[in-house]
Each structure stands twice: as C-alpha cells, then as structure tokens.
Design a protein around this motif. Structure first.
Motif, PDB file in Angstrom:
ATOM      1  N   VAL A  73      67.906   2.085  34.403  1.00  0.00           N
ATOM      2  CA  VAL A  73      66.846   3.278  34.548  1.00  0.00           C
ATOM      3  C   VAL A  73      65.266   2.546  34.567  1.00  0.00           C
ATOM      4  O   VAL A  73      65.244   1.710  33.484  1.00  0.00           O
ATOM      5  N   PRO A  74      64.453   2.815  35.453  1.00  0.00           N
ATOM      6  CA  PRO A  74      63.122   2.183  35.129  1.00  0.00           C
ATOM      7  C   PRO A  74      62.289   2.877  34.145  1.00  0.00           C
ATOM      8  O   PRO A  74      62.271   4.075  33.983  1.00  0.00           O
ATOM      9  N   LEU A  75      61.543   1.929  33.185  1.00  0.00           N
ATOM     10  CA  LEU A  75      61.046   2.357  32.133  1.00  0.00           C
ATOM     11  C   LEU A  75      59.496   2.116  32.252  1.00  0.00           C
ATOM     12  O   LEU A  75      59.032   1.063  32.948  1.00  0.00           O
ATOM     13  N   GLY A  76      58.533   3.180  31.633  1.00  0.00           N
ATOM     14  CA  GLY A  76      57.179   2.748  31.777  1.00  0.00           C
ATOM     15  C   GLY A  76      56.987   2.031  30.296  1.00  0.00           C
ATOM     16  O   GLY A  76      57.641   1.954  29.391  1.00  0.00           O
ATOM     17  N   ALA A  77      55.799   1.810  30.219  1.00  0.00           N
ATOM     18  CA  ALA A  77      55.283   1.156  29.018  1.00  0.00           C
ATOM     19  C   ALA A  77      53.731   1.513  28.632  1.00  0.00           C
ATOM     20  O   ALA A  77      52.734   1.065  29.196  1.00  0.00           O
ATOM     21  N   PRO A  78      53.698   2.725  27.718  1.00  0.00           N
ATOM     22  CA  PRO A  78      52.453   3.432  27.790  1.00  0.00           C
ATOM     23  C   PRO A  78      51.370   2.466  26.851  1.00  0.00           C
ATOM     24  O   PRO A  78      51.841   1.618  26.047  1.00  0.00           O
ATOM     25  N   SER A  79      50.106   2.481  27.244  1.00  0.00           N
ATOM     26  CA  SER A  79      48.978   2.028  26.322  1.00  0.00           C
ATOM     27  C   SER A  79      48.563   3.093  25.593  1.00  0.00           C
ATOM     28  O   SER A  79      48.479   4.040  26.010  1.00  0.00           O
ATOM     29  N   TRP A  80      48.265   2.805  24.256  1.00  0.00           N
ATOM     30  CA  TRP A  80      47.692   3.820  23.329  1.00  0.00           C
ATOM     31  C   TRP A  80      46.222   3.634  23.210  1.00  0.00           C
ATOM     32  O   TRP A  80      45.605   3.272  22.213  1.00  0.00           O
ATOM     33  N   ALA A  81      45.744   4.327  24.005  1.00  0.00           N
ATOM     34  CA  ALA A  81      44.429   4.600  24.103  1.00  0.00           C
ATOM     35  C   ALA A  81      43.951   5.656  23.222  1.00  0.00           C
ATOM     36  O   ALA A  81      44.798   6.429  22.939  1.00  0.00           O
ATOM     37  N   VAL A  82      42.676   5.535  22.753  1.00  0.00           N
ATOM     38  CA  VAL A  82      42.229   7.007  21.851  1.00  0.00           C
ATOM     39  C   VAL A  82      42.345   8.140  22.720  1.00  0.00           C
ATOM     40  O   VAL A  82      41.879   8.298  23.685  1.00  0.00           O
ATOM     41  N   PRO A  83      43.204   9.190  22.159  1.00  0.00           N
ATOM     42  CA  PRO A  83      43.435  10.377  23.208  1.00  0.00           C
ATOM     43  C   PRO A  83      42.191  11.102  23.090  1.00  0.00           C
ATOM     44  O   PRO A  83      41.150  11.396  22.010  1.00  0.00           O
ATOM     45  N   SER A  84      42.021  11.528  24.165  1.00  0.00           N
ATOM     46  CA  SER A  84      40.721  12.726  24.452  1.00  0.00           C
ATOM     47  C   SER A  84      40.670  13.886  23.449  1.00  0.00           C
ATOM     48  O   SER A  84      41.684  14.413  23.272  1.00  0.00           O
ATOM     49  N   PRO A  85      39.539  14.152  22.772  1.00  0.00           N
ATOM     50  CA  PRO A  85      39.255  15.196  21.791  1.00  0.00           C
ATOM     51  C   PRO A  85      39.764  16.674  22.751  1.00  0.00           C
ATOM     52  O   PRO A  85      39.763  17.703  22.004  1.00  0.00           O
ATOM     53  N   GLU A  86      39.628  16.666  23.991  1.00  0.00           N
ATOM     54  CA  GLU A  86      39.689  17.871  24.783  1.00  0.00           C
ATOM     55  C   GLU A  86      41.105  17.815  25.502  1.00  0.00           C
ATOM     56  O   GLU A  86      41.503  18.679  26.354  1.00  0.00           O
ATOM     57  N   GLY A  87      41.595  16.678  25.917  1.00  0.00           N
ATOM     58  CA  GLY A  87      42.769  16.450  26.782  1.00  0.00           C
ATOM     59  C   GLY A  87      44.090  16.751  26.215  1.00  0.00           C
ATOM     60  O   GLY A  87      44.397  17.368  25.113  1.00  0.00           O
ATOM     61  N   LEU A  88      44.929  16.585  26.913  1.00  0.00           N
ATOM     62  CA  LEU A  88      46.399  16.749  26.672  1.00  0.00           C
ATOM     63  C   LEU A  88      47.180  15.605  27.660  1.00  0.00           C
ATOM     64  O   LEU A  88      47.303  15.723  28.900  1.00  0.00           O
ATOM     65  N   HIS A 143      66.012  11.666  26.605  1.00  0.00           N
ATOM     66  CA  HIS A 143      66.369  12.713  25.642  1.00  0.00           C
ATOM     67  C   HIS A 143      65.679  13.762  25.540  1.00  0.00           C
ATOM     68  O   HIS A 143      64.409  14.352  26.369  1.00  0.00           O
ATOM     69  N   ALA A 144      65.327  13.925  24.344  1.00  0.00           N
ATOM     70  CA  ALA A 144      64.381  15.008  23.876  1.00  0.00           C
ATOM     71  C   ALA A 144      63.277  14.524  22.881  1.00  0.00           C
ATOM     72  O   ALA A 144      62.380  15.020  22.755  1.00  0.00           O
ATOM     73  N   SER A 145      63.331  13.028  22.910  1.00  0.00           N
ATOM     74  CA  SER A 145      61.948  12.413  22.055  1.00  0.00           C
ATOM     75  C   SER A 145      60.933  12.348  22.917  1.00  0.00           C
ATOM     76  O   SER A 145      61.043  11.691  23.982  1.00  0.00           O
ATOM     77  N   THR A 146      59.795  12.888  22.523  1.00  0.00           N
ATOM     78  CA  THR A 146      58.618  13.099  23.341  1.00  0.00           C
ATOM     79  C   THR A 146      57.313  12.931  22.240  1.00  0.00           C
ATOM     80  O   THR A 146      57.216  13.643  21.274  1.00  0.00           O
ATOM     81  N   LEU A 147      56.425  12.439  22.716  1.00  0.00           N
ATOM     82  CA  LEU A 147      55.053  12.552  21.968  1.00  0.00           C
ATOM     83  C   LEU A 147      53.948  13.003  22.790  1.00  0.00           C
ATOM     84  O   LEU A 147      54.032  12.604  23.985  1.00  0.00           O
ATOM     85  N   VAL A 148      53.363  14.062  22.404  1.00  0.00           N
ATOM     86  CA  VAL A 148      52.337  15.036  22.963  1.00  0.00           C
ATOM     87  C   VAL A 148      50.980  14.572  22.378  1.00  0.00           C
ATOM     88  O   VAL A 148      50.770  14.566  20.893  1.00  0.00           O
ATOM     89  N   GLU A 149      49.938  14.338  23.133  1.00  0.00           N
ATOM     90  CA  GLU A 149      48.425  14.217  22.698  1.00  0.00           C
ATOM     91  C   GLU A 149      47.864  15.220  22.822  1.00  0.00           C
ATOM     92  O   GLU A 149      47.459  15.785  24.023  1.00  0.00           O
ATOM     93  N   ILE A 150      47.521  15.988  21.979  1.00  0.00           N
ATOM     94  CA  ILE A 150      46.647  17.334  22.086  1.00  0.00           C
ATOM     95  C   ILE A 150      45.577  17.307  21.354  1.00  0.00           C
ATOM     96  O   ILE A 150      45.617  17.216  20.175  1.00  0.00           O
TER      97      ILE A 150
END
Length: 372
Positions: free
Chosen positions: A91-106, A113-120
C-alpha cells in the motif's frame, strides 16, 4: 548430533520465552472491570440513561449482538477468498510534514484503519490511535496489519487531545496508550467506563475525561461532545460494560465529526442539527457484513449518514489496514466512490499518512486500483 540437539533446545527455549513475553500482557490487555474500579465512576455509569441491569444498551432498535453462528457460505468464502481480502502489492504511504497548523484552518492525516489526526484551528486531535501490529489481546494471534504505520508514534507532533470511541482492540490499544501516556501530555477523552482501562494501564486520572452521550468538555479551546452510535463494547466475553460513541469537535468556526464504529440509524440528522453542520466527517466504511448489519455501516450508509450530518467533506476510515470481514480489500472504497458520485457528496481518499488540507482537498484519484 549433540550440537543439533543443543541448537534445537535453544531454539525451542527461545520460542517459549518469546511466547511467554507475548502472552504476559494479556491480563492487562483485557482491561478493567469499570463497575469495580471506584464508586464515583460506577455511580456515573448507573446514572446514564443507557445503563440498565449492569450493562449499557443502545436506545435505537437493531441487533447489535454477535451472530450466534456463521453466515451462509462463511466457511467457503473464508477458505477461498483470502487473496481478495488483502492488497496484492504494498500500500502506498504518505509522509506528512508537521508544519505549524493554521489557527483558522482544518487539516487531517489518516494513518490507516480508524487512527486519524485532525488539525483544527491550530490544535491537534488524535482519534482512536492504534499502532500495534495486531488488533488482539495477544500479538501472537489476531488480525495483523496489511501495511505499516506510516509515521512512528514517537514522531508525532504534540497533540492537544486523544479521543477514543470505544474499547474494542482495533480502536483502543494498550501499547499505544502506554506510549502516548509517556511521550505526550494530552488528556484522553473517552465514553463512560473506559477510564477504568486507562487507569489500569497507567494513565493518570487527571488526564482522563469520561463523558456520557451529549455531555461535553472544553479542552485546548475546543468543545468535545460525546454523541450517539449504534454499536457495542467489550474486551472479554463480558459485553457492554463500557459505553461506545461518536464525537463532535467544535472550534470557533470549524467543526469535525468522528463516527467511531456504528451501524446506520436515524439519529445522525439530530446530531447534525444539534452539533453541526460539519466541515469534515470521518466515517467508517469497512468491516460490514449481512451477518451484522446493525453494528457497522456499509459505504452507502456512510454517505447517507454524512449527508444527514450536514457534512461538507467525507474522509473514509475503518478500511485498508486490518481484515475484519469477508469483503474484498478495496470493495468499501469502490462502493463509496460510486455512491458519492451518485449522491453528489464530496469525498477525499488519501493514502495512509498523506496530509489533507480540507479547504483544498485533492480530487479522488483511485490510487487503490494499482494495489488490488
């Protein structure tokens, strides 16, 4: 000859030791008995409208029990359809870069499976983190990963909240909880009773927030509301001694819904009216079967629930990583894509580990077609 006997004894002894280490955590894996874990927790559980005769119950109609026998053609399909239930190439996999999330973004990263990280709105929320190789009380047996976790647990950025939907092994993992307790400082938000498991596993009580449906908590400037789901719970043969649920997460302007595990029911419209509309819904689409129609949604029902909720963008979860039903590996996402086009529902299907900006989500590209 003597040397070979010695080698055999060493190998046999090593296997026994390895098995012993793998099995010694099983009592802890089974979790705690919530009603026996403290009077304050037990009293809150007993006050719940969903608690009766020593267990939690779904208020909506439906059969949420485990089937008493295998469905028709189960054994034949189990023996002959194995190759269809796993990807044929990695299965192809991504590699996220952890930039500072936007204070207005999502933003969102699905790990599988169900493991998910949301930036809100500048905060990070981790849903149902499971990093173990198998979803089972023993790492010797049980469903194992069909692809690696795309990000090491220790490589995650600091998160503001860890949210659990229910206590089944594919959503609540002892090893992952212990590691997160050590390397993160975020609180765990869980349905009633699950705090007993966490305390047994070493999570400090002050880091545990237990909620009944429609109760809420403020964490890191976000409002977390435990909402309804039609499912069941249990890490042993004893069922429903903890509550299950879905979650609505609201910031100042952005809202996210995570369905956890659930069969479809007519309450999603009410959740949407009370807590939505939602910019993003995380909806389970896999591990469905005619043998248990009321505990897991199929892809068409997931789209229907998303529309009921007033969802803007649907990201499918609960597929691709563990084989928990007899349907082919890619069938859930194929059916989802067809239904979304038929219903004019907006979806995004990232590779595990791929970061998605909800406001600029990529078009569905059918990447899984090259995997089956």
């Amino acid at each position: 000859m003597a040397g070979s006997r010695t080698l055999k004894r060493v190998l046999t002894g090593g296997a026994v030791v390895a098995a012993g280490w793998a099995l010694h955590d099983i009592p802890a894996e089974l979790g705690a008995r919530p009603l026996k874990s403290g009077e304050e927790r037990a009293a809150r559980m007993r006050r719940s409208p969903r608690f009766k005769d020593g267990a939690f119950h779904n208020p909506m109609p439906g059969d949420t029990g485990v089937p008493s026998g295998p469905p028709p053609d189960f054994v034949r399909e189990l023996l002959t359809g194995r190759d269809k239930r796993r990807p044929s190439v990695p299965v192809p996999l991504g590699a996220p870069s952890w930039a500072v999330p936007s204070p207005e973004g999502l933003g969102v990263v699905w790990f599988g499976h169900a493991s998910t990280l949301v930036e809100i709105e500048g905060r990070r929320v981790l849903f149902d983190p499971v990093w173990s190789r198998r979803v089972s009380p023993s790492q010797l047996v049980g469903p194992k990963r069909l692809h690696p976790v795309p990000v090491d647990l220790g490589a995650l950025p600091a998160v503001d909240a860890i949210v659990i939907s229910h206590d089944h092994y594919d959503h609540l993992d002892l090893a992952t909880v212990r590691t997160l307790t050590r390397i993160q400082s975020a609180p765990f938000l869980v349905p009633l009773g699950i705090g007993a498991h966490l305390e047994k596993w070493g999570v400090p009580p002050e880091r545990i927030v237990e909620l009944d449906w429609e109760e809420e908590a403020q964490v890191a400037g976000l409002r977390f509301t435990a909402t309804a789901a039609r499912h069941f719970s249990g890490r042993t043969l004893s069922r429903n001694d903890t509550l299950w649920g879905s979650w609505a997460v609201a910031g100042a302007g952005r809202r996210v819904f995570y369905a956890g595990d659930s069969g479809y029911f007519d309450g999603y419209a009410r959740i949407g009216a009370d807590h939505g509309p939602f910019d993003l819904t995380l909806m389970p689409i896999g591990a469905y079967s005619p043998a248990w129609p009321d505990i897991h949604m199929n892809p068409e029902e997931a789209v229907n629930a998303h529309i009921d909720l007033g969802g803007e963008l649907l990201l499918p979860v609960h597929w691709a990583t563990f084989t928990l039903a007899l349907h082919p590996w890619a069938e859930p996402v194929d059916r989802l894509w067809r239904e979304a086009k038929a219903r004019d529902a907006r979806i995004v299907v990232p590779r595990p580990g791929e970061h998605v900006d909800v406001d600029a989500s990529p078009a569905v590209d059918g990447w899984w077609d090259s995997v089956v």
